[in-house]
Write a protein that holds these residues in place. Structure first.
Motif, PDB file in Angstrom:
ATOM      1  N   ALA A   1      18.761   4.512   7.317  1.00 28.56           N
ATOM      2  CA  ALA A   1      18.141   5.408   6.384  1.00 28.56           C
ATOM      3  C   ALA A   1      16.389   5.400   6.978  1.00 28.56           C
ATOM      4  O   ALA A   1      15.694   6.211   6.113  1.00 28.56           O
ATOM      5  N   GLY A   2      16.097   4.512   7.428  1.00 31.69           N
ATOM      6  CA  GLY A   2      14.684   4.226   8.028  1.00 31.69           C
ATOM      7  C   GLY A   2      13.891   3.256   7.369  1.00 31.69           C
ATOM      8  O   GLY A   2      14.875   2.784   6.413  1.00 31.69           O
ATOM      9  N   VAL A   3      12.890   2.907   7.559  1.00 24.41           N
ATOM     10  CA  VAL A   3      12.225   1.847   7.068  1.00 24.41           C
ATOM     11  C   VAL A   3      11.327   2.218   6.046  1.00 24.41           C
ATOM     12  O   VAL A   3      10.361   3.293   6.260  1.00 24.41           O
ATOM     13  N   ASP A   4      10.934   1.603   5.061  1.00 24.10           N
ATOM     14  CA  ASP A   4       9.725   1.975   3.999  1.00 24.10           C
ATOM     15  C   ASP A   4       8.310   1.692   4.383  1.00 24.10           C
ATOM     16  O   ASP A   4       7.602   2.389   4.288  1.00 24.10           O
ATOM     17  N   VAL A   5       8.279   0.597   5.175  1.00 23.32           N
ATOM     18  CA  VAL A   5       6.953   0.105   5.687  1.00 23.32           C
ATOM     19  C   VAL A   5       6.941  -0.171   6.887  1.00 23.32           C
ATOM     20  O   VAL A   5       7.774  -1.008   7.425  1.00 23.32           O
ATOM     21  N   VAL A   6       5.933   0.001   7.766  1.00 20.37           N
ATOM     22  CA  VAL A   6       5.663  -0.484   9.081  1.00 20.37           C
ATOM     23  C   VAL A   6       4.307  -1.294   8.879  1.00 20.37           C
ATOM     24  O   VAL A   6       3.206  -0.591   8.803  1.00 20.37           O
ATOM     25  N   VAL A   7       4.400  -2.515   9.232  1.00 18.97           N
ATOM     26  CA  VAL A   7       3.062  -3.363   9.328  1.00 18.97           C
ATOM     27  C   VAL A   7       2.773  -3.216  10.845  1.00 18.97           C
ATOM     28  O   VAL A   7       3.266  -3.800  11.624  1.00 18.97           O
ATOM     29  N   GLU A   8       1.771  -2.539  10.997  1.00 20.95           N
ATOM     30  CA  GLU A   8       1.427  -2.123  12.448  1.00 20.95           C
ATOM     31  C   GLU A   8       0.415  -2.794  13.058  1.00 20.95           C
ATOM     32  O   GLU A   8      -0.885  -2.678  12.479  1.00 20.95           O
ATOM     33  N   VAL A   9       0.330  -3.703  14.260  1.00 14.06           N
ATOM     34  CA  VAL A   9      -0.681  -4.086  14.831  1.00 14.06           C
ATOM     35  C   VAL A   9      -1.135  -3.189  16.017  1.00 14.06           C
ATOM     36  O   VAL A   9      -2.383  -3.391  16.649  1.00 14.06           O
TER      37      VAL A   9
ATOM     38  N   ILE B   1       0.766  -1.124   0.018  1.00 16.42           N
ATOM     39  CA  ILE B   1      -0.001   0.009   0.185  1.00 16.42           C
ATOM     40  C   ILE B   1       0.589   1.103   0.097  1.00 16.42           C
ATOM     41  O   ILE B   1       0.423   2.418  -0.312  1.00 16.42           O
ATOM     42  N   GLY B   2       2.017   1.125   0.371  1.00 15.56           N
ATOM     43  CA  GLY B   2       3.076   2.214   0.282  1.00 15.56           C
ATOM     44  C   GLY B   2       3.267   2.896  -0.998  1.00 15.56           C
ATOM     45  O   GLY B   2       3.076   2.383  -1.977  1.00 15.56           O
ATOM     46  N   GLU B   3       3.833   4.289  -1.160  1.00 18.90           N
ATOM     47  CA  GLU B   3       4.234   4.801  -2.120  1.00 18.90           C
ATOM     48  C   GLU B   3       5.381   4.247  -2.852  1.00 18.90           C
ATOM     49  O   GLU B   3       6.359   3.887  -2.472  1.00 18.90           O
ATOM     50  N   GLY B   4       5.165   4.126  -4.141  1.00 20.44           N
ATOM     51  CA  GLY B   4       6.184   3.251  -5.052  1.00 20.44           C
ATOM     52  C   GLY B   4       6.070   1.988  -4.931  1.00 20.44           C
ATOM     53  O   GLY B   4       7.181   1.320  -5.684  1.00 20.44           O
ATOM     54  N   GLY B   5       5.487   1.151  -3.960  1.00 23.64           N
ATOM     55  CA  GLY B   5       5.443  -0.274  -3.748  1.00 23.64           C
ATOM     56  C   GLY B   5       4.778  -1.144  -5.019  1.00 23.64           C
ATOM     57  O   GLY B   5       4.012  -0.487  -5.724  1.00 23.64           O
ATOM     58  N   PRO B   6       5.059  -2.105  -4.991  1.00 22.65           N
ATOM     59  CA  PRO B   6       4.191  -3.099  -5.998  1.00 22.65           C
ATOM     60  C   PRO B   6       2.843  -3.323  -5.636  1.00 22.65           C
ATOM     61  O   PRO B   6       2.535  -3.357  -4.651  1.00 22.65           O
TER      62      PRO B   6
ATOM     63  N   ALA C   1       9.552   7.747  14.371  1.00 23.04           N
ATOM     64  CA  ALA C   1      10.889   7.688  14.591  1.00 23.04           C
ATOM     65  C   ALA C   1      11.702   6.927  13.691  1.00 23.04           C
ATOM     66  O   ALA C   1      12.935   7.291  13.481  1.00 23.04           O
ATOM     67  N   VAL C   2      11.102   5.883  13.068  1.00 27.77           N
ATOM     68  CA  VAL C   2      12.054   4.970  12.241  1.00 27.77           C
ATOM     69  C   VAL C   2      11.448   5.010  10.867  1.00 27.77           C
ATOM     70  O   VAL C   2      12.104   4.414  10.121  1.00 27.77           O
ATOM     71  N   LEU C   3      10.570   5.611  10.502  1.00 26.45           N
ATOM     72  CA  LEU C   3      10.025   5.762   9.019  1.00 26.45           C
ATOM     73  C   LEU C   3      11.248   6.492   8.197  1.00 26.45           C
ATOM     74  O   LEU C   3      11.706   7.540   8.609  1.00 26.45           O
ATOM     75  N   ALA C   4      11.261   6.036   7.114  1.00 24.83           N
ATOM     76  CA  ALA C   4      12.217   6.762   6.168  1.00 24.83           C
ATOM     77  C   ALA C   4      11.295   7.745   5.144  1.00 24.83           C
ATOM     78  O   ALA C   4      10.125   7.765   5.515  1.00 24.83           O
ATOM     79  N   PRO C   5      12.047   8.904   4.666  1.00 23.56           N
ATOM     80  CA  PRO C   5      11.008   9.807   4.165  1.00 23.56           C
ATOM     81  C   PRO C   5      10.085   9.250   3.015  1.00 23.56           C
ATOM     82  O   PRO C   5      10.911   8.132   2.330  1.00 23.56           O
ATOM     83  N   GLY C   6       8.854   9.539   2.974  1.00 21.79           N
ATOM     84  CA  GLY C   6       8.075   8.952   2.029  1.00 21.79           C
ATOM     85  C   GLY C   6       7.351   7.484   2.431  1.00 21.79           C
ATOM     86  O   GLY C   6       6.767   6.658   1.571  1.00 21.79           O
ATOM     87  N   GLY C   7       7.805   7.271   3.716  1.00 21.37           N
ATOM     88  CA  GLY C   7       7.482   5.751   4.478  1.00 21.37           C
ATOM     89  C   GLY C   7       5.795   5.836   4.604  1.00 21.37           C
ATOM     90  O   GLY C   7       5.275   6.624   4.912  1.00 21.37           O
ATOM     91  N   THR C   8       5.566   4.385   4.798  1.00 27.23           N
ATOM     92  CA  THR C   8       3.973   4.317   5.227  1.00 27.23           C
ATOM     93  C   THR C   8       4.048   3.443   6.492  1.00 27.23           C
ATOM     94  O   THR C   8       4.557   2.456   6.676  1.00 27.23           O
TER      95      THR C   8
END
Length: 317
Positions: A186-194, A105-110, A205-212
């Motif tokens: 550089a941070g994580v691109d996606v967090v799968v959050e429960v 679901i993130g930006e630029g993801g497949p 705090a851990v997301l990369a710019p443009g992260g989801t």
């Protein structure tokens, strides 16, 4: 089509839905696996006898998979590879499709996961010992991502490692943000959050710019508070995921990816894959539903059936 159920998977939504139906004949459970034994008009007759995995069986219906036979639209019965057990087939469904949606679901993801579609990306999975967390780890690794996950005990850390996590962080004994940033500077691109209400500060705090942050669960009364400017400047995205309301094409992509991952061995089940099975007979369905809400129980609750084709008194067309 009608499916002879061999295993029925139990999810939190199944347990929480008890008592919400006005139909006294309500049968729970969204997920399952079995064998097609009868097809209706408009369905390819060749599908009779096919091994299948099932999902969303009881969504907006009163007849789920916690029974010997269930009748469903053919689109909800997906071919199950011959090398995949019914227990594994009954374990994927809602958890794996939710994980797929979170990961895409993130930006630029497949739009659809496949090998190498997440190569070069880093994913944080909160709660890597849960059913969705386990599926997210496995699917992300199958697709080529580096995966860091959080757990609460050493025992759960073993399970997350078995699922394929590259780095496991015990959030009770480690500073999660510090540990994740050490793993992914550089941070994580996606967090799968429960647990988005509890973990929002860590996620930010851990997301990369443009992260989801893709969040798929909550407790009653949870609220989310964000620093608007701090989230806006790096273009961060907070995306809720409710599987039953996602676009039809996204669901189709998820089903295709999960099926391919099963066939490839990229999505496995049982303790060796980090998700121990707890098997219950049909008459203990209540205990199976209770188990998924018990915080002391780690793993996947399944209702398993003997091969009832040979039972006396059971009619087969």
């Amino acid at each position: 089509m009608r499916i002879r159920v061999q295993a029925s998977g139990v999810n939190p939504i199944d347990a929480k839905s008890r008592g919400r139906s006005d139909d006294s004949d309500y049968v729970p459970n969204h997920d399952g696996a079995g064998i097609v034994d009868f097809v209706g008009e408009g369905v390819d007759p060749a599908r009779a006898g096919q091994r299948v995995w099932l999902w969303a069986a009881s969504w907006q219906r009163t007849s789920g998979t916690a029974q010997e036979y269930v009748t469903l639209p053919a689109a909800l019965a997906i071919p199950l590879p011959d090398n995949v057990s019914f227990e594994t087939g009954a374990s994927v469904g809602i958890p794996a499709l939710t994980a797929h949606r979170c990961l895409t679901i993130g930006e630029g993801g497949p739009a659809q996961l496949a090998p190498d579609t997440l190569t070069g990306r880093t994913v944080l999975v909160a709660g890597g010992a849960g059913a969705v967390g386990n599926a997210a780890i496995q699917l992300a690794r199958w697709a080529g991502a580096s995966v860091v996950t959080t757990v609460s005990t050493p025992e759960k850390a073993v399970l997350a490692k078995a699922a394929g996590a590259t780095r496991v962080v015990n959030y009770r004994t480690e500073d999660v943000a510090e540990a994740v940033r050490a793993f992914a500077p550089a941070g994580v691109d996606v967090v799968v959050e429960v647990a988005v209400a509890q973990n929002s500060a860590i996620d930010a705090a851990v997301l990369a710019p443009g992260g989801t942050v893709a969040y798929y669960a909550c407790d009653e009364g949870d609220t989310l508070t964000l620093d608007v400017r701090a989230m806006m400047m790096p273009n961060l995205r907070w995306q809720g995921v409710f599987l039953y309301a996602i676009p039809a094409n996204a669901a189709k992509n998820g089903v295709a990816a999960v099926s391919r991952a099963l066939a490839d061995g990229g999505l496995r089940g049982g303790e060796e894959a980090g998700l121990p099975w707890h098997r219950f007979p049909l008459e203990n369905t209540t205990a199976a539903l209770d188990a998924v809400l018990d915080p002391t129980v780690t793993g996947k609750s399944l209702i398993v059936f003997p091969d009832h084709r040979k039972r006396k008194g059971v009619h087969h067309p």
